[in-house]
Scaffold this active site. Structure first.
Site, short mmCIF file in Angstrom:
data_model
loop_
_atom_site.label_atom_id
_atom_site.label_comp_id
_atom_site.label_asym_id
_atom_site.label_seq_id
_atom_site.Cartn_x
_atom_site.Cartn_y
_atom_site.Cartn_z
N HIS A 78 -4.84 -13.90 6.73
CA HIS A 78 -3.68 -14.20 5.87
C HIS A 78 -3.58 -15.71 5.66
O HIS A 78 -2.63 -16.36 6.08
CB HIS A 78 -2.43 -13.66 6.55
CG HIS A 78 -1.20 -13.59 5.70
ND1 HIS A 78 -0.81 -14.60 4.85
CD2 HIS A 78 -0.26 -12.62 5.60
CE1 HIS A 78 0.32 -14.26 4.25
NE2 HIS A 78 0.67 -13.05 4.69
N GLU A 117 -5.94 -14.28 0.46
CA GLU A 117 -6.23 -13.62 1.74
C GLU A 117 -7.44 -12.69 1.63
O GLU A 117 -7.49 -11.83 0.76
CB GLU A 117 -4.99 -12.84 2.18
CG GLU A 117 -3.74 -13.70 2.19
CD GLU A 117 -2.45 -12.89 2.28
OE1 GLU A 117 -2.48 -11.81 2.91
OE2 GLU A 117 -1.44 -13.31 1.68
#
EC number: 5.1.3.15
Length: 307
Positions: free
Chosen positions: A170, A275
């Site tokens: 992330h 991500e």
């Protein structure tokens, strides 16, 4: 973690050391000839990376980030595992799994022949993890800090039945101004628009991805290489992924940033998340005693050629 014990076992003189960071959390500080970096063994999270001579860090970390047991650190490269997004079984468990707020074990630190530094962290199941996710596993994070930053997450199924996971890196990229930043490489890809309101609209991307409001998109069948073009910081960030055909682009915009206690109100201008993930239609099934790997490599280039 005992800082002195970690240094005694893993420190590399003039290269890698353990320090006490915010909240008393142990930090791995790397300074080799190619780059500097900071890695938190708590959460298995890269928090900083800057190649030699680069004027700015690759990553954004909020000045309001929590550094406390049970809390995720806002920024860097949080690890989302064994699910990405909401609890897939709707049992009330937190979003993005549990390992981004869990202590990891330092397994190895090594100076490599090319001048880079390899750090290996790990996390294995125990009674407390099985109370959250009832499976046997061995999770490894391998980080290589050199002229580029490489992050690999390896899942081993230590049980006798298949397991299914979604997961992601992330990554919060530091940008000069999110509204002037472009993500290249996703033109023509279908995406699920999670910010579309009622239901999740499916849209086809046209041209580069730009930010002029909340962006929360899951792109599918994406190419292996993407880039972030940042004219304010005069740089291009190249993202090369392996074993990932989905990616998420996220920026919270004004209202969501304001609602987050661990973000400053204007932080939405200072980062963009692109991500590397396995999510949505890309669910990974790992057979008993099998392994699965997801990797992202990041490189910073100048937008203005130097003479």
């Amino acid at each position: 973690m005992d800082i002195a014990a970690l240094n005694a076992e893993f420190a590399i003189p003039d290269h890698l050391r353990f320090t006490e960071g915010p909240g008393g959390l142990a930090m791995i500080e790397i300074a080799n000839a190619l780059a500097t970096a900071t890695i938190s063994p708590y959460a298995g999270q890269v928090l900083a990376y800057r190649p030699a001579a680069a004027p700015d860090d690759l990553l954004f970390v909020s000045e309001r980030a929590y550094y406390a047991p049970g809390k995720a650190i806002k920024g860097g490269i949080p690890i989302c595992w064994p699910w990405f997004g909401p609890d897939p079984e709707d049992k009330g468990r937190g979003g993005h799994g549990f390992v981004r707020a869990w202590p990891w074990e330092v397994r190895a630190c090594k100076a490599q022949p090319d001048g880079s530094t390899l750090v290996k962290l790990g996390l294995a199941d125990d009674a407390s993890t099985r109370a959250i996710w009832p499976h046997f596993f061995n999770l490894r994070l391998e980080v290589v800090v050199g002229a580029t930053l490489s992050v690999s997450l390896i899942t081993r199924n230590a049980g006798d039945a298949p397991i299914r996971i979604t997961q992601g890196l992330h990554t919060y990229f530091k940008v000069g101004d999110a509204t002037r930043t472009r993500v290249e490489g996703l033109d023509g890809c279908r995406y699920i628009d999670k910010a579309a309101g009622a239901g999740d609209a499916v849209v086809v991307q046209e041209g580069p991805v730009t930010v002029s409001g909340e962006v929360n998109r899951i792109y599918e069948q994406v190419p292996a290489s993407l880039s972030i073009e940042d004219p304010v910081l005069n740089r291009r960030i190249r993202i090369d992924a392996q074993h990932s055909r989905t990616c998420v682009v996220w920026n919270p915009w004004v209202e969501t940033a304001h609602a987050m206690d661990d973000l400053d109100d204007l932080d939405y201008l200072r980062f963009l998340c692109v991500e590397t993930v396995n999510t949505a239609s890309e669910v990974i099934e790992i057979p008993p005693q099998g392994e699965s790997r997801i990797t992202a490599e990041y490189r910073i280039e100048s937008l203005t050629p130097t003479s």
